[in-house]
Write an enzyme that holds these catalytic residues in place. Structure first.
Site, PDB file in Angstrom:
ATOM      1  N   ASP A  38      33.579 -45.346   7.502  1.00  0.00           N
ATOM      2  CA  ASP A  38      33.247 -44.061   8.296  1.00  0.00           C
ATOM      3  C   ASP A  38      34.708 -43.689   8.277  1.00  0.00           C
ATOM      4  O   ASP A  38      35.240 -44.311   9.292  1.00  0.00           O
ATOM      5  CB  ASP A  38      32.073 -44.136   8.968  1.00  0.00           C
ATOM      6  CG  ASP A  38      31.773 -42.963   9.402  1.00  0.00           C
ATOM      7  OD1 ASP A  38      32.464 -42.311   9.803  1.00  0.00           O
ATOM      8  OD2 ASP A  38      30.346 -43.083   9.522  1.00  0.00           O
ATOM      9  N   TYR A 145      25.626 -28.663  -3.270  1.00  0.00           N
ATOM     10  CA  TYR A 145      25.815 -29.556  -2.328  1.00  0.00           C
ATOM     11  C   TYR A 145      24.061 -30.447  -3.135  1.00  0.00           C
ATOM     12  O   TYR A 145      24.897 -31.396  -3.741  1.00  0.00           O
ATOM     13  CB  TYR A 145      24.709 -29.510  -0.792  1.00  0.00           C
ATOM     14  CG  TYR A 145      24.233 -30.568   0.045  1.00  0.00           C
ATOM     15  CD1 TYR A 145      24.973 -31.319  -0.194  1.00  0.00           C
ATOM     16  CD2 TYR A 145      23.567 -30.665   0.028  1.00  0.00           C
ATOM     17  CE1 TYR A 145      24.059 -33.004   0.849  1.00  0.00           C
ATOM     18  CE2 TYR A 145      21.952 -32.419   0.093  1.00  0.00           C
ATOM     19  CZ  TYR A 145      23.089 -33.206   0.580  1.00  0.00           C
ATOM     20  OH  TYR A 145      21.870 -33.901   0.706  1.00  0.00           O
ATOM     21  N   LYS A 149      24.826 -33.331  -5.618  1.00  0.00           N
ATOM     22  CA  LYS A 149      24.156 -34.954  -5.156  1.00  0.00           C
ATOM     23  C   LYS A 149      23.459 -34.913  -6.429  1.00  0.00           C
ATOM     24  O   LYS A 149      23.121 -36.186  -6.873  1.00  0.00           O
ATOM     25  CB  LYS A 149      22.706 -34.334  -4.293  1.00  0.00           C
ATOM     26  CG  LYS A 149      24.005 -34.640  -2.548  1.00  0.00           C
ATOM     27  CD  LYS A 149      23.563 -35.883  -2.335  1.00  0.00           C
ATOM     28  CE  LYS A 149      24.222 -37.057  -1.267  1.00  0.00           C
ATOM     29  NZ  LYS A 149      24.340 -37.777  -0.923  1.00  0.00           N
TER      30      LYS A 149
END
Length: 326
Positions: A38, A145, A149
């Site tokens: 992360d 977005y 995806k």
């Protein structure tokens, strides 16, 4: 039916300090060696337990990704820029994070022969032609977005077909639950914050638009099943199969909180999808997954800070009342 156990694996959770990722870590860590990758741009260190290995950095940085992936058996790829608005404002940056970095991860997984469970989105469908939306519905995303995806969805399928890499893609609908915070935290978190403060609950548009809200604990269960299924290379909707209007949601939040907040309306977001509802029959049939937590129960758990976490060995229903599964 219990979730098949995932034990004695080396598991990487990208975005593991974030909303969905941190709940996955909680479910996996008692029985596995868990690593979290992360960059903490959205994740929170306090969500990551001390006994988990943390690699701080960008998934797209191969100098970070290679050691993070070394020797892994299983990857849950949750890291992403999830804001539609941010993808519209800066499509190149979201492309680099959501697609280019993900392609690098698939390549490393191919090198390690590691199974990958990919977090995708209902945004891949765009404005659905009919409801409920099946996995074979037409794909016409309305934002960068959604395009990113969708491309990742297709890459995951191709890696399974071309390289025999075991991948499973999960198309999340509207996920909510504990630890959902930040400027793009979701409408339920926003409504709860407004209701608790006694502020007006702001509904975009007339409130008749509908969404399929799925609790993060159910999303974790879907991931666990995707990690153990023998059917790979496919994509599955992760939702409840039910839809709730935003106006009804605002009223439910106000009632559960016991708030005196008024409900006010403002201009709708341009291009906002009017209605969304997942067809979950494929996930039920092939993964043995279906959502267990009704919306009102999930909201009450948030208000009362009740833990609806999932054991890695069990997906027993936490909702038994048919009236809650509306």
């Amino acid at each position: 039916m219990g979730s098949p156990a995932i034990r004695d694996n080396t598991v990487l959770v990208t975005g593991g300090a974030g909303f969905v990722g941190s709940h996955l870590v909680d479910a996996l860590r008692p029985n596995n060696e868990v690593r979290v990758l992360d960059d903490f741009s959205n994740g929170h260190r306090e969500y990551v337990p001390d006994d988990v290995t943390v690699i701080e950095g960008d998934v797209g940085d191969e100098d970070v990704l290679e050691p993070a992936m070394d020797g892994v058996d299983l990857v849950f790829h949750q890291a992403a820029i999830v804001s539609v608005t941010e993808s519209v404002d800066d499509p190149r940056h979201s492309h680099e994070t959501n697609l280019e970095a993900s392609l690098k991860l698939l390549e490393r997984a191919r090198h390690e022969d590691a199974r990958v469970v990919v977090a995708s989105s209902a945004a891949t469908y765009g404005h659905p032609d009919e409801l409920p939306v099946t996995e074979s519905a037409s794909m016409d995303p309305t934002s960068p977005y959604g395009v990113q995806k969708l491309a990742l969805d297709q890459y995951a399928r191709l890696y399974a077909d071309l390289y025999d890499l075991p991948t499973v893609t999960l198309r999340y609908f509207n996920v909510y639950g504990p630890r959902q915070q930040g400027p793009y935290s979701g409408v339920i978190a926003t409504f709860l914050e407004q209701a608790r403060a006694g502020e007006p609950i702001t509904v975009e548009g007339d409130g008749s638009q509908t969404r399929d809200f799925v609790h993060v604990s159910d999303v974790v269960r879907a991931n666990l099943r995707a990690a153990t299924t023998e059917i790979v290379g496919g994509a599955y909707n992760v939702g409840t199969g039910e839809r709730t209007s935003i106006r009804t949601l605002a009223e439910t939040v106000r009632t559960v909180v016991g708030s005196s907040s008024t409900i006010v309306h403002r201009d709708p977001r341009p291009g906002d999808i009017r209605h969304s509802r997942a067809d979950v029959s494929k996930a039920r049939r092939e993964l043995g997954f279906e959502a267990r937590i009704g919306l009102e129960t999930g909201i009450r758990a948030l208000v009362n800070e009740t833990d609806l976490g999932v054991s890695i060995d069990s997906d027993r229903p936490v909702v038994d009342s048919p009236s809650d599964q509306r």
